[in-house]
Design a protein around this motif. Structure first.
Motif, PDB file in Angstrom:
ATOM      1  N   SER A 284      -4.823   2.800 -11.791  1.00 21.50           N
ATOM      2  CA  SER A 284      -5.110   1.498 -11.169  1.00 21.50           C
ATOM      3  C   SER A 284      -3.828   0.890 -10.600  1.00 21.50           C
ATOM      4  O   SER A 284      -3.845   0.268  -9.540  1.00 21.50           O
ATOM      5  CB  SER A 284      -5.773   0.551 -12.171  1.00 21.50           C
ATOM      6  N   LEU A 285      -2.688   1.142 -11.238  1.00 22.44           N
ATOM      7  CA  LEU A 285      -1.419   0.648 -10.675  1.00 22.44           C
ATOM      8  C   LEU A 285      -1.134   1.351  -9.353  1.00 22.44           C
ATOM      9  O   LEU A 285      -0.761   0.709  -8.357  1.00 22.44           O
ATOM     10  CB  LEU A 285      -0.274   0.886 -11.656  1.00 22.44           C
ATOM     11  N   ARG A 286      -1.371   2.664  -9.318  1.00 24.58           N
ATOM     12  CA  ARG A 286      -1.094   3.429  -8.092  1.00 24.58           C
ATOM     13  C   ARG A 286      -2.019   2.959  -6.973  1.00 24.58           C
ATOM     14  O   ARG A 286      -1.584   2.682  -5.858  1.00 24.58           O
ATOM     15  CB  ARG A 286      -1.304   4.924  -8.358  1.00 24.58           C
ATOM     16  N   GLU A 287      -3.319   2.788  -7.296  1.00 19.42           N
ATOM     17  CA  GLU A 287      -4.283   2.386  -6.253  1.00 19.42           C
ATOM     18  C   GLU A 287      -3.986   0.980  -5.748  1.00 19.42           C
ATOM     19  O   GLU A 287      -4.023   0.705  -4.560  1.00 19.42           O
ATOM     20  CB  GLU A 287      -5.714   2.494  -6.781  1.00 19.42           C
ATOM     21  N   ARG A 288      -3.632   0.095  -6.659  1.00 21.80           N
ATOM     22  CA  ARG A 288      -3.349  -1.298  -6.270  1.00 21.80           C
ATOM     23  C   ARG A 288      -2.113  -1.325  -5.376  1.00 21.80           C
ATOM     24  O   ARG A 288      -2.048  -2.007  -4.368  1.00 21.80           O
ATOM     25  CB  ARG A 288      -3.116  -2.125  -7.540  1.00 21.80           C
ATOM     26  N   ALA A 289      -1.127  -0.473  -5.704  1.00 25.91           N
ATOM     27  CA  ALA A 289       0.121  -0.439  -4.917  1.00 25.91           C
ATOM     28  C   ALA A 289      -0.139   0.135  -3.523  1.00 25.91           C
ATOM     29  O   ALA A 289       0.361  -0.380  -2.523  1.00 25.91           O
ATOM     30  CB  ALA A 289       1.180   0.372  -5.660  1.00 25.91           C
ATOM     31  N   TRP A 290      -0.964   1.187  -3.445  1.00 20.11           N
ATOM     32  CA  TRP A 290      -1.251   1.786  -2.141  1.00 20.11           C
ATOM     33  C   TRP A 290      -2.087   0.845  -1.282  1.00 20.11           C
ATOM     34  O   TRP A 290      -1.863   0.734  -0.075  1.00 20.11           O
ATOM     35  CB  TRP A 290      -1.961   3.136  -2.309  1.00 20.11           C
ATOM     36  N   SER A 291      -2.990   0.086  -1.890  1.00 21.25           N
ATOM     37  CA  SER A 291      -3.795  -0.818  -1.037  1.00 21.25           C
ATOM     38  C   SER A 291      -2.892  -1.943  -0.549  1.00 21.25           C
ATOM     39  O   SER A 291      -3.027  -2.407   0.584  1.00 21.25           O
ATOM     40  CB  SER A 291      -5.016  -1.358  -1.784  1.00 21.25           C
ATOM     41  N   TRP A 292      -1.910  -2.314  -1.365  1.00 24.16           N
ATOM     42  CA  TRP A 292      -0.920  -3.311  -0.930  1.00 24.16           C
ATOM     43  C   TRP A 292      -0.162  -2.762   0.281  1.00 24.16           C
ATOM     44  O   TRP A 292      -0.061  -3.403   1.324  1.00 24.16           O
ATOM     45  CB  TRP A 292       0.029  -3.642  -2.076  1.00 24.16           C
ATOM     46  N   LEU A 293       0.321  -1.506   0.160  1.00 22.37           N
ATOM     47  CA  LEU A 293       1.132  -0.941   1.249  1.00 22.37           C
ATOM     48  C   LEU A 293       0.293  -0.829   2.520  1.00 22.37           C
ATOM     49  O   LEU A 293       0.723  -1.238   3.608  1.00 22.37           O
ATOM     50  CB  LEU A 293       1.671   0.434   0.857  1.00 22.37           C
ATOM     51  N   ARG A 294      -0.951  -0.317   2.357  1.00 25.79           N
ATOM     52  CA  ARG A 294      -1.788  -0.145   3.558  1.00 25.79           C
ATOM     53  C   ARG A 294      -2.022  -1.493   4.248  1.00 25.79           C
ATOM     54  O   ARG A 294      -2.068  -1.590   5.466  1.00 25.79           O
ATOM     55  CB  ARG A 294      -3.125   0.490   3.165  1.00 25.79           C
ATOM     56  N   SER A 295      -2.093  -2.564   3.454  1.00 21.43           N
ATOM     57  CA  SER A 295      -2.321  -3.884   4.057  1.00 21.43           C
ATOM     58  C   SER A 295      -1.076  -4.379   4.772  1.00 21.43           C
ATOM     59  O   SER A 295      -1.143  -5.354   5.526  1.00 21.43           O
ATOM     60  CB  SER A 295      -2.718  -4.896   2.966  1.00 21.43           C
ATOM     61  N   LYS A 296       0.074  -3.700   4.554  1.00 23.18           N
ATOM     62  CA  LYS A 296       1.320  -4.175   5.167  1.00 23.18           C
ATOM     63  C   LYS A 296       1.801  -3.268   6.296  1.00 23.18           C
ATOM     64  O   LYS A 296       2.926  -3.408   6.754  1.00 23.18           O
ATOM     65  CB  LYS A 296       2.427  -4.296   4.113  1.00 23.18           C
ATOM     66  N   VAL A 297       0.977  -2.291   6.700  1.00 23.72           N
ATOM     67  CA  VAL A 297       1.340  -1.431   7.841  1.00 23.72           C
ATOM     68  C   VAL A 297       0.335  -1.708   8.950  1.00 23.72           C
ATOM     69  O   VAL A 297      -0.868  -1.546   8.752  1.00 23.72           O
ATOM     70  CB  VAL A 297       1.302   0.059   7.456  1.00 23.72           C
ATOM     71  N   LYS A 298       0.834  -2.171  10.117  1.00 17.33           N
ATOM     72  CA  LYS A 298      -0.098  -2.543  11.200  1.00 17.33           C
ATOM     73  C   LYS A 298       0.273  -1.820  12.498  1.00 17.33           C
ATOM     74  O   LYS A 298       1.424  -1.818  12.913  1.00 17.33           O
ATOM     75  CB  LYS A 298      -0.040  -4.058  11.444  1.00 17.33           C
ATOM     76  N   ARG A 299      -0.732  -1.214  13.132  1.00 17.44           N
ATOM     77  CA  ARG A 299      -0.530  -0.596  14.450  1.00 17.44           C
ATOM     78  C   ARG A 299      -0.754  -1.663  15.508  1.00 17.44           C
ATOM     79  O   ARG A 299      -1.746  -2.394  15.438  1.00 17.44           O
ATOM     80  CB  ARG A 299      -1.545   0.531  14.665  1.00 17.44           C
ATOM     81  N   VAL A 300       0.167  -1.775  16.457  1.00 17.95           N
ATOM     82  CA  VAL A 300      -0.003  -2.741  17.548  1.00 17.95           C
ATOM     83  C   VAL A 300       0.350  -2.052  18.854  1.00 17.95           C
ATOM     84  O   VAL A 300       0.991  -0.993  18.855  1.00 17.95           O
ATOM     85  CB  VAL A 300       0.899  -3.982  17.345  1.00 17.95           C
ATOM     86  N   ASP A 301      -0.077  -2.655  19.971  1.00 20.43           N
ATOM     87  CA  ASP A 301       0.192  -2.038  21.276  1.00 20.43           C
ATOM     88  C   ASP A 301       1.264  -2.760  22.068  1.00 20.43           C
ATOM     89  O   ASP A 301       1.819  -2.206  23.002  1.00 20.43           O
ATOM     90  CB  ASP A 301      -1.113  -2.018  22.104  1.00 20.43           C
ATOM     91  N   THR A 302       1.544  -4.036  21.714  1.00 20.95           N
ATOM     92  CA  THR A 302       2.504  -4.781  22.548  1.00 20.95           C
ATOM     93  C   THR A 302       3.659  -5.306  21.701  1.00 20.95           C
ATOM     94  O   THR A 302       3.525  -5.478  20.483  1.00 20.95           O
ATOM     95  CB  THR A 302       1.827  -6.006  23.200  1.00 20.95           C
ATOM     96  N   VAL A 303       4.765  -5.579  22.395  1.00 18.76           N
ATOM     97  CA  VAL A 303       5.955  -6.127  21.736  1.00 18.76           C
ATOM     98  C   VAL A 303       5.643  -7.499  21.155  1.00 18.76           C
ATOM     99  O   VAL A 303       6.054  -7.824  20.044  1.00 18.76           O
ATOM    100  CB  VAL A 303       7.120  -6.214  22.755  1.00 18.76           C
TER     101      VAL A 303
END
Ligand SMILES: Nc1ncnc2c1ncn2[C@@H]1O[C@H](COS(=O)(=O)NC(=O)[C@@H](N)CS)[C@@H](O)[C@H]1O
Length: 486
Positions: free
Chosen positions: A398-417
């Motif tokens: 549960s620590l690993r899953e909670r940490a990975w969902s945190w990380l995934r929520s902090k990586v964002k793909r964008v198209d513009t500057v």
């Protein structure tokens, strides 16, 4: 679960203050009082956490054919200067020893900032033929870097006390390439065992390790949204074996210089276990590295008869924990209330607390309190042997899953500057943009997004197909990741 539950607000918004508080409150590390900037003291409880992290690192490396060695701390200037890019990269960071007693030294000695130069020098005596290769050495030592950026406990030190540096030697470029790939797999195993999430990027040409052909880095996102480089692997080509003349005989009897890699971890691994899994009550430790995995807190009995019964019952619990081989502590201090004990052990991140009072002694039950989710369950004492090991696994997962969902929520793909700049400004974390691959556009993006480049994915990402570089409009060949970094 995107973002953070409310009760962990302090943990993310005042992360730096929280981190300093937990290191002290939990008796992990004493920082800021030792009279040398960037150097702190591992306190007993923290030292035990560090010890188990180091044991994990050793186990993973030893099982993959690495041989532990120990090289001198001091490197003569003549050696350090042999690889020009390396010395240029470290020039401003090296501590020097200039005297022996009152006598000035004729050759000043560097406190190792890392050990490519001392190790490659010795390899020129040891390694003569492809038959001896590949060779995988590592050491876990202190290294010294006169860091000019803000120093922080465990995160940016001037004495890096838990520096695992691996140095490998190969007969050709491809085998060194394969070794970098193996290093990445080994680091994934280490971080996965600790539940630490990561993004793996190839560092840009302008920000690779001094003397490397290329650098691959593991970055994680800390609770305040800034990224921390938690591990790196470098293909060193022949950049050190040529100046140090490490020549090998090849199968066709010709001579060539050997090929190398190096890869490193540090105290930052301990820092991220504490930072990533922590909450407002303090550290939350995965059972694998917890110095104490279970703390038993007796709930005081009122009368003498009950007290005696409870004492026997606690004795039975202890015997079961001992037989289970669990690292446990019976906190039977009689001058501290249970509530205070809960606070202290929660700050230290003890994964499981067992509460037992007269009622539990009467019914032969136990209250199990999980540190990660704070939930409590009551079980029969006869279920302990079956349920405790599984509970440890649940907590680690549960620590690993909670940490990975945190990380995934902090990586964002964008198209513009513009989007990239807004995300970095408002949310921090990592933004990922299509990129033409040119250094000029990469550096322009650092400027315009006001963030540092982490690099690009190891494999070409599908999602950039048909997209343009937001700076020059050329077709994107890969993506580029930017973040506010430690
Ligand atoms: N000042 C520092 N404090 C704490 N950790 C550090 C510090 N400098 C580097 N590290 C950690 O040590 C790792 C390896 O350092 S490095 O410079 O990238 N690589 C090397 O030194 C190579 N010789 C591989 S061992 C980094 O990825 C980072 O996680």
């Amino acid at each position: 679960m995107l973002g953070l539950p409310a009760e962990r607000r302090r943990w993310s918004q005042e992360f730096s203050r929280w981190f300093d508080w937990v290191l002290e409150e939990a008796g992990i590390y004493d920082y800021g009082r030792y009279p040398v900037k960037g150097m702190g003291v591992w306190m007993p409880y923290g030292f035990q956490i560090r010890r188990r992290v180091v044991e994990l690192i050793r186990r993973v490396l030893d099982e993959a054919g690495h041989e532990e060695v120990l090289f001198p701390l001091l490197i003569p200037e003549t050696l350090l200067r042999k690889e020009s890019e390396h010395i240029r990269g470290f020039e401003g960071e090296v501590y020097w020893v200039t005297h022996g007693g009152t006598e000035p030294l004729d050759v000043k000695l560097a406190l190792r900032p890392t050990s490519e130069t001392s190790i490659t020098y010795m390899e020129s005596f040891w390694i003569k033929s492809y038959k001896q290769l590949p060779r995988k050495f590592y050491q876990i030592v202190s290294i010294f870097r006169y860091e000019t950026k803000a120093t922080r406990p465990l995160i940016r030190l001037r004495e890096v006390t838990t520096f695992k540096e691996a140095h490998t030697v190969h007969a050709d470029f491809e085998d060194a390439d394969r070794q970098v790939a193996e290093a990445i797999e080994l680091y994934k195993r280490i971080f996965d065992e600790l539940g630490i999430p990561y993004v793996i990027s190839r560092r840009p040409e302008w920000d690779k390790f001094a003397g490397a052909v290329y650098t691959v880095a593991f970055d994680t996102v800390m609770p305040d949204g800034r990224t921390l480089q938690i591990g790196t692997a470098h293909h060193l080509g022949q950049n050190f074996t040529i100046p140090f003349e490490v020549r090998i005989q090849l199968p066709d009897e010709s001579l060539d210089y050997a090929w190398q890699t190096s890869y490193g971890l540090s105290d930052r691994v301990v820092a991220t276990v504490i930072a990533i899994h922590g909450d407002d009550r303090g550290a939350v430790l995965p059972p694998i590295v917890a110095p104490i995995q279970v703390v038993v807190v007796p709930i005081p009995a009122r009368d003498e008869e009950q007290r005696k019964r409870l004492q026997e019952y606690i004795g039975e619990i202890e015997e079961r924990l001992r037989r289970l081989g669990v690292r446990y502590r019976i906190d039977d201090r009689d001058d501290v209330r249970p509530g205070r004990k809960f606070y202290e052990w929660e700050a230290r991140g003890v994964p499981v607390r067992i509460e037992a009072g007269p009622r539990e002694a009467e019914n032969r039950t136990l209250v199990l309190a999980r540190r990660d989710t704070l939930e409590k369950t009551t079980i029969g004492i006869d279920e302990l042997e079956e349920k405790l090991p599984r509970l440890f696994e649940d907590i680690a997962r549960s620590l690993r899953e909670r940490a990975w969902s945190w990380l995934r929520s902090k990586v964002k793909r964008v198209d513009t500057v513009e989007e990239a700049r807004r995300v970095i400004e408002q949310e921090r974390g990592i933004v990922e943009l299509p990129w033409c691959g040119s250094e000029a556009c990469g550096l322009r993006l650092e400027e315009e997004v006001d963030a540092g480049v982490l690099g690009s994915p190891l494999e070409r990402p599908e999602w950039v197909r048909g997209k343009q570089c937001p700076v020059c409009g050329q077709p994107a060949v890969t993506s580029i990741r930017l973040a506010k970094k430690y």
